[in-house]
Scaffold this motif. Structure first.
Motif, PDB file in Angstrom:
ATOM      1  N   LEU A 127       0.826  -1.207   0.000  1.00  0.00           N
ATOM      2  CA  LEU A 127       0.000   0.000   0.000  1.00  0.00           C
ATOM      3  C   LEU A 127       0.861   1.259   0.000  1.00  0.00           C
ATOM      4  N   GLY A 128       2.044   1.156   0.563  1.00  0.00           N
ATOM      5  CA  GLY A 128       2.929   2.313   0.620  1.00  0.00           C
ATOM      6  C   GLY A 128       3.538   2.677  -0.724  1.00  0.00           C
ATOM      7  N   PHE A 129       3.398   1.783  -1.714  1.00  0.00           N
ATOM      8  CA  PHE A 129       4.057   1.997  -3.001  1.00  0.00           C
ATOM      9  C   PHE A 129       3.070   1.950  -4.167  1.00  0.00           C
ATOM     10  N   LEU A 130       1.831   2.270  -3.885  1.00  0.00           N
ATOM     11  CA  LEU A 130       0.818   2.275  -4.943  1.00  0.00           C
ATOM     12  C   LEU A 130       1.157   3.259  -6.055  1.00  0.00           C
ATOM     13  N   MET A 131       1.849   4.346  -5.686  1.00  0.00           N
ATOM     14  CA  MET A 131       2.225   5.370  -6.664  1.00  0.00           C
ATOM     15  C   MET A 131       3.711   5.271  -7.036  1.00  0.00           C
ATOM     16  N   GLN A 132       4.258   4.062  -6.956  1.00  0.00           N
ATOM     17  CA  GLN A 132       5.663   3.764  -7.241  1.00  0.00           C
ATOM     18  C   GLN A 132       6.574   4.236  -6.109  1.00  0.00           C
ATOM     19  N   ASP A 133       6.728   5.554  -5.943  1.00  0.00           N
ATOM     20  CA  ASP A 133       7.526   6.055  -4.831  1.00  0.00           C
ATOM     21  C   ASP A 133       6.762   5.878  -3.516  1.00  0.00           C
ATOM     22  N   TYR A 134       7.512   5.754  -2.422  1.00  0.00           N
ATOM     23  CA  TYR A 134       6.876   5.515  -1.132  1.00  0.00           C
ATOM     24  C   TYR A 134       6.047   6.722  -0.693  1.00  0.00           C
ATOM     25  N   GLN A 135       4.797   6.445  -0.327  1.00  0.00           N
ATOM     26  CA  GLN A 135       3.907   7.455   0.240  1.00  0.00           C
ATOM     27  C   GLN A 135       3.249   6.866   1.485  1.00  0.00           C
ATOM     28  N   TYR A 136       3.508   7.507   2.614  1.00  0.00           N
ATOM     29  CA  TYR A 136       2.993   6.947   3.868  1.00  0.00           C
ATOM     30  C   TYR A 136       1.489   7.133   4.036  1.00  0.00           C
ATOM     31  N   SER A 137       0.883   7.972   3.199  1.00  0.00           N
ATOM     32  CA  SER A 137      -0.527   8.317   3.420  1.00  0.00           C
ATOM     33  C   SER A 137      -1.454   7.102   3.347  1.00  0.00           C
ATOM     34  N   TYR A 138      -1.186   6.164   2.443  1.00  0.00           N
ATOM     35  CA  TYR A 138      -2.092   5.018   2.308  1.00  0.00           C
ATOM     36  C   TYR A 138      -1.972   4.027   3.474  1.00  0.00           C
ATOM     37  N   PRO A 139      -0.772   3.566   3.840  1.00  0.00           N
ATOM     38  CA  PRO A 139      -0.701   2.679   5.012  1.00  0.00           C
ATOM     39  C   PRO A 139      -1.123   3.377   6.300  1.00  0.00           C
ATOM     40  N   LEU A 140      -0.788   4.671   6.431  1.00  0.00           N
ATOM     41  CA  LEU A 140      -1.193   5.405   7.626  1.00  0.00           C
ATOM     42  C   LEU A 140      -2.711   5.507   7.695  1.00  0.00           C
ATOM     43  N   SER A 141      -3.331   5.832   6.577  1.00  0.00           N
ATOM     44  CA  SER A 141      -4.797   5.928   6.537  1.00  0.00           C
ATOM     45  C   SER A 141      -5.438   4.583   6.866  1.00  0.00           C
ATOM     46  N   PHE A 142      -4.863   3.517   6.348  1.00  0.00           N
ATOM     47  CA  PHE A 142      -5.378   2.181   6.651  1.00  0.00           C
ATOM     48  C   PHE A 142      -5.376   1.946   8.163  1.00  0.00           C
ATOM     49  N   LEU A 143      -4.252   2.233   8.807  1.00  0.00           N
ATOM     50  CA  LEU A 143      -4.144   2.020  10.254  1.00  0.00           C
ATOM     51  C   LEU A 143      -5.129   2.902  11.015  1.00  0.00           C
ATOM     52  N   LEU A 144      -5.249   4.161  10.604  1.00  0.00           N
ATOM     53  CA  LEU A 144      -6.183   5.066  11.275  1.00  0.00           C
ATOM     54  C   LEU A 144      -7.617   4.560  11.172  1.00  0.00           C
ATOM     55  N   LEU A 145      -7.988   4.067  10.003  1.00  0.00           N
ATOM     56  CA  LEU A 145      -9.340   3.559   9.812  1.00  0.00           C
ATOM     57  C   LEU A 145      -9.561   2.256  10.582  1.00  0.00           C
ATOM     58  N   LEU A 146      -8.530   1.418  10.635  1.00  0.00           N
ATOM     59  CA  LEU A 146      -8.633   0.168  11.394  1.00  0.00           C
ATOM     60  C   LEU A 146      -8.810   0.458  12.877  1.00  0.00           C
ATOM     61  N   TRP A 147      -8.014   1.384  13.404  1.00  0.00           N
ATOM     62  CA  TRP A 147      -8.130   1.753  14.822  1.00  0.00           C
ATOM     63  C   TRP A 147      -9.456   2.462  15.095  1.00  0.00           C
ATOM     64  N   THR A 148      -9.900   3.276  14.150  1.00  0.00           N
ATOM     65  CA  THR A 148     -11.187   3.963  14.295  1.00  0.00           C
ATOM     66  C   THR A 148     -12.325   2.958  14.406  1.00  0.00           C
ATOM     67  N   ASN A 149     -12.297   1.959  13.539  1.00  0.00           N
ATOM     68  CA  ASN A 149     -13.345   0.941  13.564  1.00  0.00           C
ATOM     69  C   ASN A 149     -13.351   0.195  14.898  1.00  0.00           C
ATOM     70  N   ASP A 150     -12.172  -0.183  15.364  1.00  0.00           N
ATOM     71  CA  ASP A 150     -12.077  -0.903  16.638  1.00  0.00           C
ATOM     72  C   ASP A 150     -12.586  -0.046  17.793  1.00  0.00           C
ATOM     73  N   THR A 151     -12.179   1.219  17.799  1.00  0.00           N
ATOM     74  CA  THR A 151     -12.580   2.123  18.878  1.00  0.00           C
ATOM     75  C   THR A 151     -14.082   2.382  18.850  1.00  0.00           C
ATOM     76  N   GLY A 152     -14.603   2.678  17.660  1.00  0.00           N
ATOM     77  CA  GLY A 152     -16.040   2.930  17.532  1.00  0.00           C
ATOM     78  C   GLY A 152     -16.863   1.722  17.925  1.00  0.00           C
ATOM     79  N   ALA A 153     -16.436   0.537  17.495  1.00  0.00           N
ATOM     80  CA  ALA A 153     -17.165  -0.692  17.828  1.00  0.00           C
ATOM     81  C   ALA A 153     -17.154  -0.929  19.335  1.00  0.00           C
ATOM     82  N   TYR A 154     -16.018  -0.672  19.967  1.00  0.00           N
ATOM     83  CA  TYR A 154     -15.909  -0.892  21.417  1.00  0.00           C
ATOM     84  C   TYR A 154     -16.792   0.076  22.190  1.00  0.00           C
ATOM     85  N   LEU A 155     -16.690   1.367  21.860  1.00  0.00           N
ATOM     86  CA  LEU A 155     -17.432   2.385  22.622  1.00  0.00           C
ATOM     87  C   LEU A 155     -18.949   2.254  22.429  1.00  0.00           C
TER      88      LEU A 155
END
Length: 266
Positions: A127-155
């Motif tokens: 995911l970090g190399f979807l645009m050839q050069d490394y871009q942290y936005s995609y893996p970071l966004s994935f993690l943020l959304l994964l943690w968001t889902n876990d937090t929202g589901a728990y609360l």
């Protein structure tokens, strides 16, 4: 609770540093995480009757992930991935020299350790190399959304949960929590679109939905695995949190699907 909070804080700190710092830090960190997760899987399933090839499986996992890194970072010819084949055949040959009761079950579970605990991290890594050069936005966004889902589901589940989602495998999960995590993931996906762009807002919402739905399925799948083996946690590497598979269970199912979704779009 204090131990859990401290462990979680430093783990997230190291994780974010690896994602944000450089492509090399990102590569090395998730190579290590993948192999430790694979080792956790082998340790969980090993018994008097079941004996996966731990060393052989880990060597195969390291070869597959390392070659993926070299193809991605250093543009070596992708045909070098064929080097995986002799290492894979070695798993069969090694079993010939062992006096195990269930040799083919051992071989199958050795390979499944690669499929379950290593390949998903490779898809996440890509995911970090979807645009050839490394871009942290995609893996970071994935993690943020994964943690968001876990937090929202728990609360939401803790506050309003009444209807069990899949009681047989995870008694605490509820439909209310699942919906809460999904809605919060969609909202955060909209925010991510505002800050990172790259995709349309509807495409980011699609990513959020995939992570919410299939991340939950990944969580349930790991719960099913642990219940079948009658273990509480996948490991003890993270005090108060269990093992790495406990922390990344949602990623194991969601990451390959998000990668395919984005690869088809970009």
């Amino acid at each position: 609770m204090k131990t859990r909070a401290i462990t979680g804080f430093f783990f997230v700190l190291v994780l974010l540093a690896a994602v944000l710092f450089s492509a090399y830090a990102f590569s090395i960190f998730f190579l290590i995480v993948a192999l430790l997760s694979q080792a956790e899987f082998y340790k969980m399933i090993t018994s008097d009757q079941i004996k996966p090839q731990v060393i052989g499986g880990l060597v195969l996992g390291a070869v597959v992930f390392s070659l993926s890194i070299m193809v991605t970072l250093f543009a070596i010819p992708s045909k070098l991935l064929l080097l995986v084949i002799p290492f894979a055949i070695g798993i069969y040959l090694l079993e010939l020299y062992k006096k195990n009761t269930h040799p083919f079950l051992n071989i199958a579970l050795t390979f499944f350790g690669l499929i379950y605990a290593v390949l998903p991290f490779i898809f996440f890594y890509k995911l970090g190399f979807l645009m050839q050069d490394y871009q942290y936005s995609y893996p970071l966004s994935f993690l943020l959304l994964l943690w968001t889902n876990d937090t929202g589901a728990y609360l939401v589940g803790k506050q309003f949960g009444k209807h069990k989602l899949f009681e047989r495998h995870s008694p605490k999960k509820t439909w209310e929590g699942f919906i809460g995590g999904l809605v919060l993931s969609v909202l955060v996906a909209i925010v991510i679109h505002h800050y990172f762009g790259g995709l349309t807002v509807f495409q980011w919402i699609g990513v959020g939905l995939i992570i919410s739905i299939f991340g939950t399925m990944g969580d349930l799948t790991e719960s099913m695995l642990k219940r079948s083996l009658q273990v509480k946690d996948s490991g003890s590497l993270l005090p108060g949190h269990g093992g790495l598979l406990d922390r990344f269970d949602g990623l194991l199912v969601a990451a390959p699907l998000v990668y395919v979704f984005l690869k088809l779009l970009i």
